[in-house]
Enzyme design. Structure first.
Site, PDB file in Angstrom:
ATOM      1  N   ILE A 176      -5.218  -6.934  -0.858  1.00  0.00           N
ATOM      2  CA  ILE A 176      -4.819  -8.277  -1.280  1.00  0.00           C
ATOM      3  C   ILE A 176      -5.291  -9.323  -0.269  1.00  0.00           C
ATOM      4  O   ILE A 176      -5.811 -10.359  -0.624  1.00  0.00           O
ATOM      5  CB  ILE A 176      -3.293  -8.354  -1.483  1.00  0.00           C
ATOM      6  CG1 ILE A 176      -2.909  -7.504  -2.707  1.00  0.00           C
ATOM      7  CG2 ILE A 176      -2.825  -9.796  -1.660  1.00  0.00           C
ATOM      8  CD1 ILE A 176      -1.438  -7.472  -3.012  1.00  0.00           C
ATOM      9  N   ASP A 214      -4.008  -9.443   7.783  1.00  0.00           N
ATOM     10  CA  ASP A 214      -2.761  -9.956   8.349  1.00  0.00           C
ATOM     11  C   ASP A 214      -2.018  -8.881   9.133  1.00  0.00           C
ATOM     12  O   ASP A 214      -1.214  -9.183  10.009  1.00  0.00           O
ATOM     13  CB  ASP A 214      -1.858 -10.499   7.236  1.00  0.00           C
ATOM     14  CG  ASP A 214      -1.601  -9.481   6.138  1.00  0.00           C
ATOM     15  OD1 ASP A 214      -2.570  -9.038   5.505  1.00  0.00           O
ATOM     16  OD2 ASP A 214      -0.433  -9.113   5.912  1.00  0.00           O
ATOM     17  N   CYS A 219       0.852  -1.172   0.000  1.00  0.00           N
ATOM     18  CA  CYS A 219       0.000   0.000   0.000  1.00  0.00           C
ATOM     19  C   CYS A 219       0.896   1.233   0.000  1.00  0.00           C
ATOM     20  O   CYS A 219       2.089   1.142  -0.277  1.00  0.00           O
ATOM     21  CB  CYS A 219      -0.900  -0.004   1.242  1.00  0.00           C
ATOM     22  SG  CYS A 219      -1.841  -1.543   1.454  1.00  0.00           S
ATOM     23  N   ASN A 258       2.223  -0.817   5.392  1.00  0.00           N
ATOM     24  CA  ASN A 258       2.423  -1.207   4.002  1.00  0.00           C
ATOM     25  C   ASN A 258       3.175  -2.521   4.038  1.00  0.00           C
ATOM     26  O   ASN A 258       4.355  -2.542   4.402  1.00  0.00           O
ATOM     27  CB  ASN A 258       3.230  -0.133   3.265  1.00  0.00           C
ATOM     28  CG  ASN A 258       3.647  -0.569   1.873  1.00  0.00           C
ATOM     29  OD1 ASN A 258       3.035  -1.443   1.279  1.00  0.00           O
ATOM     30  ND2 ASN A 258       4.710   0.030   1.357  1.00  0.00           N
ATOM     31  N   GLY A 259       2.515  -3.630   3.707  1.00  0.00           N
ATOM     32  CA  GLY A 259       3.235  -4.895   3.733  1.00  0.00           C
ATOM     33  C   GLY A 259       2.330  -6.101   3.831  1.00  0.00           C
ATOM     34  O   GLY A 259       1.099  -5.999   3.777  1.00  0.00           O
ATOM     35  N   GLU A 260       2.970  -7.242   3.984  1.00  0.00           N
ATOM     36  CA  GLU A 260       2.287  -8.514   4.181  1.00  0.00           C
ATOM     37  C   GLU A 260       3.004  -9.260   5.303  1.00  0.00           C
ATOM     38  O   GLU A 260       4.232  -9.351   5.306  1.00  0.00           O
ATOM     39  CB  GLU A 260       2.301  -9.370   2.912  1.00  0.00           C
ATOM     40  CG  GLU A 260       1.712  -8.707   1.679  1.00  0.00           C
ATOM     41  CD  GLU A 260       0.208  -8.517   1.736  1.00  0.00           C
ATOM     42  OE1 GLU A 260      -0.447  -9.224   2.541  1.00  0.00           O
ATOM     43  OE2 GLU A 260      -0.308  -7.650   1.004  1.00  0.00           O
ATOM     44  N   ARG A 313      -4.770   2.125   0.118  1.00  0.00           N
ATOM     45  CA  ARG A 313      -4.812   0.674   0.231  1.00  0.00           C
ATOM     46  C   ARG A 313      -4.841  -0.066  -1.098  1.00  0.00           C
ATOM     47  O   ARG A 313      -5.632   0.270  -1.992  1.00  0.00           O
ATOM     48  CB  ARG A 313      -6.032   0.232   1.056  1.00  0.00           C
ATOM     49  CG  ARG A 313      -5.969  -1.268   1.355  1.00  0.00           C
ATOM     50  CD  ARG A 313      -7.170  -1.778   2.109  1.00  0.00           C
ATOM     51  NE  ARG A 313      -6.937  -3.186   2.457  1.00  0.00           N
ATOM     52  CZ  ARG A 313      -7.886  -4.084   2.652  1.00  0.00           C
ATOM     53  NH1 ARG A 313      -9.151  -3.730   2.553  1.00  0.00           N
ATOM     54  NH2 ARG A 313      -7.583  -5.342   2.946  1.00  0.00           N
ATOM     55  N   LEU A 314      -3.977  -1.074  -1.189  1.00  0.00           N
ATOM     56  CA  LEU A 314      -4.064  -2.095  -2.227  1.00  0.00           C
ATOM     57  C   LEU A 314      -4.549  -3.350  -1.520  1.00  0.00           C
ATOM     58  O   LEU A 314      -3.812  -3.955  -0.732  1.00  0.00           O
ATOM     59  CB  LEU A 314      -2.713  -2.335  -2.888  1.00  0.00           C
ATOM     60  CG  LEU A 314      -2.688  -3.410  -3.985  1.00  0.00           C
ATOM     61  CD1 LEU A 314      -3.529  -2.969  -5.178  1.00  0.00           C
ATOM     62  CD2 LEU A 314      -1.259  -3.708  -4.430  1.00  0.00           C
ATOM     63  N   ARG A 341      17.345   1.352 -16.266  1.00  0.00           N
ATOM     64  CA  ARG A 341      17.333   0.418 -17.398  1.00  0.00           C
ATOM     65  C   ARG A 341      16.393  -0.750 -17.140  1.00  0.00           C
ATOM     66  O   ARG A 341      15.635  -1.168 -18.017  1.00  0.00           O
ATOM     67  CB  ARG A 341      18.743  -0.117 -17.646  1.00  0.00           C
ATOM     68  CG  ARG A 341      19.729   0.864 -18.243  1.00  0.00           C
ATOM     69  CD  ARG A 341      21.105   0.214 -18.300  1.00  0.00           C
ATOM     70  NE  ARG A 341      22.109   1.052 -18.965  1.00  0.00           N
ATOM     71  CZ  ARG A 341      23.383   0.707 -19.114  1.00  0.00           C
ATOM     72  NH1 ARG A 341      23.805  -0.469 -18.637  1.00  0.00           N
ATOM     73  NH2 ARG A 341      24.234   1.512 -19.723  1.00  0.00           N
ATOM     74  N   GLY A 367      11.860 -12.834  -8.810  1.00  0.00           N
ATOM     75  CA  GLY A 367      13.100 -13.537  -8.487  1.00  0.00           C
ATOM     76  C   GLY A 367      14.231 -12.682  -7.958  1.00  0.00           C
ATOM     77  O   GLY A 367      15.383 -13.142  -7.915  1.00  0.00           O
ATOM     78  N   THR A 376      21.534   1.519 -13.847  1.00  0.00           N
ATOM     79  CA  THR A 376      21.058   0.150 -14.026  1.00  0.00           C
ATOM     80  C   THR A 376      19.632  -0.017 -13.500  1.00  0.00           C
ATOM     81  O   THR A 376      18.844  -0.795 -14.049  1.00  0.00           O
ATOM     82  CB  THR A 376      21.992  -0.860 -13.335  1.00  0.00           C
ATOM     83  OG1 THR A 376      21.610  -2.182 -13.699  1.00  0.00           O
ATOM     84  CG2 THR A 376      21.973  -0.731 -11.832  1.00  0.00           C
TER      85      THR A 376
END
Length: 580
Positions: A53, A102, A2, A75-77, A50-51, A328, A351, A325
């Site tokens: 999820i 959560d 969020c 902001n987090g999980e 808020r997002l 890019r 990843g 970088t």
């Protein structure tokens, strides 16, 4: 994820101040388009974008404890929230939770344990707690800085905290990135590091200590599988970012297996994968092969160099850096995230982090010994919040998509960073390429995770893998808009962290338009780098001096398409080759 904004101990508690903070919070509404919240307690303000999820129906923020004396914006999980709920109930059997979020556990844990709360959480997070009982506040950021957060100090003595710099840059006399793995308490006015893994303490010891645990491939594989599975916690559709490289392919392989055994893990009943690149790029071909093998519902997006260049200004505004970088790699990720959000997806697995843990960048081929190899992996992990974590967070959240990174799981890091670094050393003569032990851990012919040609594919940095013409096109464009004289005089305009190339000068000018404050420029790292090395590792090979470039192709004799080799094949100087 969020967007959070908190202003504490302001001298202004007027309705006009509240309205101003609501307007500032809107600057990061892209992070949380689902709902907005604001709580004011006297001269303290906590705002939230808020997002949704987890618990989309009732998890709006800010969140409170039962008597509403503890307020938190998060902001987090939090992956271990169920066990933490049980811990709270064991301590307070009559405790009532207001939501299924959560993140609600944070308010109750703070009530019970105070400043120990950050060290109890397993997840990625940035949060601010307001304790009305003591008129104090507490803020914390996750161990590696997967989640972004900034802290600033107003001219009136107020303290400002925000997910993104753009919300506080105009009102703070000074500001900085909030250090990962730390908390800040208004009771002391100081930061304290709560994340102290053994590999940090060994690195900081005098003399430095190095791990010696024998390699256990099964333990390594099991730890990573556990990390991926816990990050599949979601009440909304999700997928995986799949470049076709080793790291994203392993994440996808584990996720696909988990969905196959438990279809309820995916609201679509089948894992969706996403890839982007220039037409004909290495990543598109490799990702297609992996998706076919894993039988994912694969979505392939393409972009042109021109479309990427057109997006650069927006990318820099959202990602808040001028690091070459990072820009890019952020641009294709930014474009892909927009497409992903259009498909109704709010969360993706990614990843990032593997190259730091296993020495996957091609410059690690030049590591002089196992001790320096290990030291560089720790340096990279400690700096990751300035680079890949920042990119993965902000390039995706620009469109309200959350990226989760299994390679940065605390329990997995405890396993992977305790291995004798001799096992991670690269020796092409013996067939030990970069990230050899990670590849070997998942090299199970009796039940293969991936095709052998993918499992053993050479490392490609994301900005290279989307298509080599991408970086070459950026350099060529910068050459047309930045003059030789401007670059020669760059040290006058930018005496700190002076741009060394026309490309970096171009990015710096755009950054300056959006973030003219010196404090903003100071949040961006600098120093020489070869293929994403730290300045320390850039000294490993004398041949690199004066040839620093963050692309993996800068490592001559290692990358199959190194600049020198490519230029020699065309019988033209490397500098000219980059312009075409």
């Amino acid at each position: 994820m969020c967007g959070i904004l908190a202003v504490l101990n302001s001298t202004d508690d007027s309705p006009a101040m509240r309205a101003k903070l609501l307007a500032l919070s809107r600057r990061q509404r892209h992070r949380g388009p689902d709902w907005s919240g604001m709580h004011q307690s006297g001269n303290n303000f906590l705002a939230h974008e808020r997002l949704a999820i987890m618990d989309p129906a009732s998890g709006d923020q800010p969140l409170f404890n039962e008597d509403k004396t503890i307020c938190v914006t998060v902001n987090g999980e939090i992956y271990n929230y169920k066990s933490l709920r049980q811990h709270i109930l064991d301590k307070k059997p009559n405790k009532k939770f207001a939501t299924n979020s959560d993140c609600e556990v944070i308010s109750h844990l703070y009530e019970l344990h105070g400043e120990e709360v950050a060290s109890m959480l397993d997840g990625f997070f940035a949060f601010v707690v307001l304790d009305k009982n003591t008129n104090s506040f507490y803020a914390a950021r996750d161990p590696l800085g997967v989640t972004c957060m900034y802290i600033g100090w107003g001219r009136d003595g107020s303290v400002w905290l925000s997910s993104e710099m753009k919300c506080i840059k105009d009102d703070c006399a000074r500001f900085q990135q909030f250090p990962p793995g730390h908390y800040y308490s208004s009771k002391t006015g100081e930061f304290k590091r709560y994340f102290n893994p053994k590999f940090y303490l060994d690195h900081e010891a005098k003399p430095e200590r190095f791990p010696s645990t024998p390699l256990d491939l099964v333990a390594l594989r099991t730890a990573f599988e556990t990390s991926v599975k816990k990050r599949m916690m979601s009440d909304v559709p999700f997928g995986v970012l799949l470049s076709g490289g080793l790291d994203s392919s392993l994440v996808a392989a584990i996720a696909a297996r988990h969905v196959a055994t438990d279809p309820s893990m995916s609201t679509w009943g089948r894992l969706h994968s996403f890839c982007i690149g220039l037409p004909g790029s290495p990543d598109l071909a490799a990702a297609r092969k992996v998706a076919d093998y894993l039988k994912t519902d694969h979505h392939e997006f393409t972009f042109t160099v021109e479309e990427g260049i057109d997006a650069i200004e927006n990318v820099i505004y959202h990602v808040e850096t001028f690091d070459t970088t990072t820009i890019r790699a952020s641009t294709p990720m930014f474009l892909m995230s927009r497409k992903i959000k259009a498909l109704g997806v709010k969360m993706v697995l990614s990843g990032e982090g593997s190259d730091e843990v296993f020495g996957g960048y091609l410059y690690f081929h030049k590591a002089p010994n196992k001790e320096e190899f290990q030291a560089e992996t720790v340096r990279k992990l400690q700096d990751l919040f300035k680079y890949d974590c920042l990119r993965a967070n902000k390039a995706t959240m620009a469109w309200g998509v959350e990226a989760r990174v299994p390679f940065l799981d605390k329990a997995f890091l405890d396993v992977a960073m305790s291995i004798d670094p001799a096992e991670k050393m690269i020796d092409k003569g013996k067939g030990r390429i970069e990230k050899y032990i990670l590849r070997k851990a998942f090299d199970t012919p009796e039940d293969p995770y991936l095709p052998a040609e993918v499992l053993w594919r050479q490392k490609e940095q994301f900005s290279d893998g989307v298509g080599y013409n991408w970086i070459d096109g950026l350099k060529a464009h910068a050459d047309t808009i930045v003059s030789d004289e401007q670059l020669r005089q760059a040290h006058h305009r930018y005496p700190d962290n002076t741009p060394k190339t026309k490309e970096s000068y171009w990015y710096r000018t755009i950054f300056e338009q959006h973030f003219p404050q010196k404090a903003a420029a100071d949040t961006v790292p600098g120093g020489p780098s070869v293929a994403c090395s730290t300045p320390t590792a850039a000294l490993w090979d004398a041949a690199w001096a004066g040839k620093e470039d963050p692309s993996g192709r800068a490592v001559a004799g290692v990358h199959d398409s190194a600049y020198e080799a490519a230029a020699a094949a065309a019988d033209v100087p490397a500098a000219k080759k980059a312009k075409h």
